[in-house]
Design an enzyme around this catalytic site. Structure first.
Site, PDB file in Angstrom:
ATOM      1  N   HIS A 207     -22.099  -5.470 -11.565  1.00  0.00           N
ATOM      2  CA  HIS A 207     -22.948  -4.459 -11.763  1.00  0.00           C
ATOM      3  C   HIS A 207     -23.558  -4.665 -13.158  1.00  0.00           C
ATOM      4  O   HIS A 207     -24.483  -4.024 -13.397  1.00  0.00           O
ATOM      5  CB  HIS A 207     -22.349  -3.083 -11.532  1.00  0.00           C
ATOM      6  CG  HIS A 207     -21.429  -2.658 -12.601  1.00  0.00           C
ATOM      7  ND1 HIS A 207     -19.935  -3.132 -12.748  1.00  0.00           N
ATOM      8  CD2 HIS A 207     -21.613  -1.977 -13.639  1.00  0.00           C
ATOM      9  CE1 HIS A 207     -19.532  -2.832 -13.561  1.00  0.00           C
ATOM     10  NE2 HIS A 207     -20.133  -1.755 -14.317  1.00  0.00           N
ATOM     11  N   ARG A 208     -22.979  -5.395 -14.143  1.00  0.00           N
ATOM     12  CA  ARG A 208     -23.185  -5.302 -15.426  1.00  0.00           C
ATOM     13  C   ARG A 208     -24.739  -5.968 -15.714  1.00  0.00           C
ATOM     14  O   ARG A 208     -24.955  -6.730 -15.108  1.00  0.00           O
ATOM     15  CB  ARG A 208     -22.318  -6.102 -16.495  1.00  0.00           C
ATOM     16  CG  ARG A 208     -20.956  -5.185 -16.720  1.00  0.00           C
ATOM     17  CD  ARG A 208     -20.081  -5.882 -17.789  1.00  0.00           C
ATOM     18  NE  ARG A 208     -19.041  -5.149 -18.072  1.00  0.00           N
ATOM     19  CZ  ARG A 208     -18.787  -4.046 -18.842  1.00  0.00           C
ATOM     20  NH1 ARG A 208     -19.674  -3.782 -19.558  1.00  0.00           N
ATOM     21  NH2 ARG A 208     -17.544  -3.583 -18.891  1.00  0.00           N
TER      22      ARG A 208
END
Length: 369
Positions: A207-208
Site C-alpha cells: 500500500h505504500r
C-alpha cells in the site's frame, strides 16, 4: 491530580499500537481523550478496529479523509489545536510516522501540553518517504521519546536529542500481539471464510505510495509475488487497501492469477492470517514487526526498512520490487529457522510509557512487588 492524556491517531497501525496504552488507561482509571483524525477513511480500516480491540469509541472523529499531504495535515492541525485547547490535557501521545502524528505533534508543541512520541527513533534514511520526514520532525519536537529498542534510542542520541527525554520502552506492538494472538486463534473465522489451510498460503500487503503510485513498480511487485506462488504451488491472499485498489484501476493493471484480492480484514482476522501463513510479503513496517513476533518469515518489498532489527535477527529480508529478487529471497526465507530472538521487548511497553507520563496507577510487570 491525575494526569490527563490525549491520544491523537488516525490509521490502522496507530490504533493497534496505541490500543495497549489506551487499555492500560482504562484499567488504571487514568483520564484520557482519543482524537481520531480519520486519516484512514474506510470504516474497515479504522472504526472497526476500536470494536475488535474492545476500545472505547473516540471522543472526536475529524473525518479528514484524503488529500495532499499539506491539505490533510493542515485540516487536522486546525481541528486538533482547538480540541487540545478545549480539553487541556497534560500530555499528548502520538505514534509512529503518519500525517496524524505530525499534526498532533505540531499542535502539542505550540501549546502547554507535553508531547510524547511512541515508537520514536525509527529511521529508513530515505528522505523521499513522507513518513521519514514525519518521524524526524515529531522526534525533534517531542518532550518524551519512547524508542522501542536500544538501536532506535542510539539514533536519537546521535541526532542531539537530550538523553533525559529518551526512555526505551519496547514496542507496543508486542503488547498488542501477545494480548490478541490467542483471542484471534479462538475467534477468527478467516481461514474458513477464505477457504484456506494453515501453512498452505502466502499473505501479501502492498500500500505504500512508493510502490503503488508507480505503475511499473506496482506491476513488477505483483509479477514477482505471483511468480513465487507459481513455483511454490501456493495461493497468495491480498487484503487490498482501498487506495491500492484505486491505483490498480487507474493504471489498468491486472492482478495475476495466483493472487487473490480480498476486502480489508479486521485486526483479529489479519493477525490470524499472519500467524498461519507460510510466508508474508509486505511493504508495511508494522507487518514486519508483527511477523517477527509471530514467527512467520517476511519478505519486504522495499529497498530499506526502519525496522532493521528484523533483518538482524533473520525474520525479514529486503527484496525490493524486482521479480527475480522477490522469488530468490522468498525461497531463501522459506528455508530459514523461525526460532529467532524477539528484538522488540517483553510486552510491557504500555506500562513503561504511562509510568514516564507520571501515571502511578499503571506499573510494568517486572516492577511490581
Amino acid at each position: 491530580m491525575s494526569t490527563h492524556i490525549a491520544f491523537v491517531l488516525g490509521t490502522r497501525p496507530e490504533i493497534i499500537k496505541l490500543a495497549p496504552v489506551i487499555r492500560a488507561c482504562v484499567d488504571g482509571d487514568v483520564p484520557f481523550t482519543v482524537v481520531h483524525t480519520g486519516q484512514h477513511y474506510s470504516e474497515k480500516l479504522d472504526e472497526v478496529f476500536f470494536t475488535d480491540l474492545h476500545l472505547p469509541e473516540p471522543d472526536y472523529n475529524l473525518a479528514v479523509g484524503s488529500g495532499t499531504h499539506g491539505e490533510q495535515t493542515g485540516r487536522m492541525l486546525i481541528d486538533i489545536e482547538q480540541i487540545l485547547l478545549d480539553e487541556d490535557p497534560d500530555i499528548v501521545l502520538v505514534q509512529g510516522d503518519t500525517n496524524s502524528a505530525l499534526a498532533g505533534g505540531i499542535a502539542a508543541m505550540k501549546l502547554d501540553a507535553k508531547l510524547g512520541h511512541v515508537e520514536a527513533g525509527l529511521r529508513s534514511f530515505d528522505r523521499e518517504m513522507p513518513e521519514e520526514l514525519n518521524r524526524i520532525l515529531v522526534d525533534h519536537g517531542a518532550d518524551l521519546l519512547f524508542p522501542p529498542t536500544e538501536d532506535s534510542a542510539a539514533r536519537l542520541r546521535e541526532e542531539g536529542i537530550p538523553p533525559e527525554r529518551v526512555t526505551i520502552t519496547g514496542n507496543t506492538i508486542v503488547d498488542a500481539v501477545l494480548q490478541n494472538r490467542d483471542i484471534a486463534a479462538e475467534h477468527s473465522d478467516a481461514l474458513e471464510d477464505l477457504d484456506l489451510s494453515a501453512g498452505e498460503f502466502v499473505l501479501l500487503t502492498a500500500h505504500r505510495p512508493g510502490n503503488v503510485d508507480d505503475p511499473d513498480r506496482f506491476a513488477k511487485l505483483l509479477e514477482g509475488v505471483n511468480r513465487y506462488a507459481e513455483l511454490a504451488n501456493t495461493t497468495v491472499v491480498y487484503p487490498i487497501h482501498p487506495r491500492s485498489a484505486e491505483k490498480l484501476e487507474a493504471f489498468d493493471l491486472t492482478v495475476p492469477e495466483r493472487i487473490r484480492c480480498v476486502e480489508p480484514l479486521n485486526f483479529l482476522d489479519f493477525l490470524h492470517l499472519e500467524d498461519t501463513a507460510s510466508l508474508v510479503f509486505t511493504d508495511s513496517g508494522g507487518v514486519q514487526e508483527e511477523t517477527c513476533i509471530l514467527g512467520t518469515p517476511c519478505v519486504t518489498l522495499r529497498e530499506n526498512t526502519e525496522r532493521p532489527e528484523t533483518l538482524d535477527v533473520g525474520s525479514n529480508v529486503l527484496a525490493g520490487p524486482e521479480p527475480e529478487s522477490i522469488v530468490v529471497n522468498a525461497f531463501e526465507m522459506q528455508t530459514k529457522s523461525t526460532d529467532w530472538e524477539l528484538p522488540f521487548g517483553d510486552g510491557n511497553a504500555a506500562a513503561r510509557i504511562l509510568a514516564q507520563c507520571g501515571v502511578e496507577s499503571v506499573v510494568p510487570t517486572e516492577a511490581r512487588s
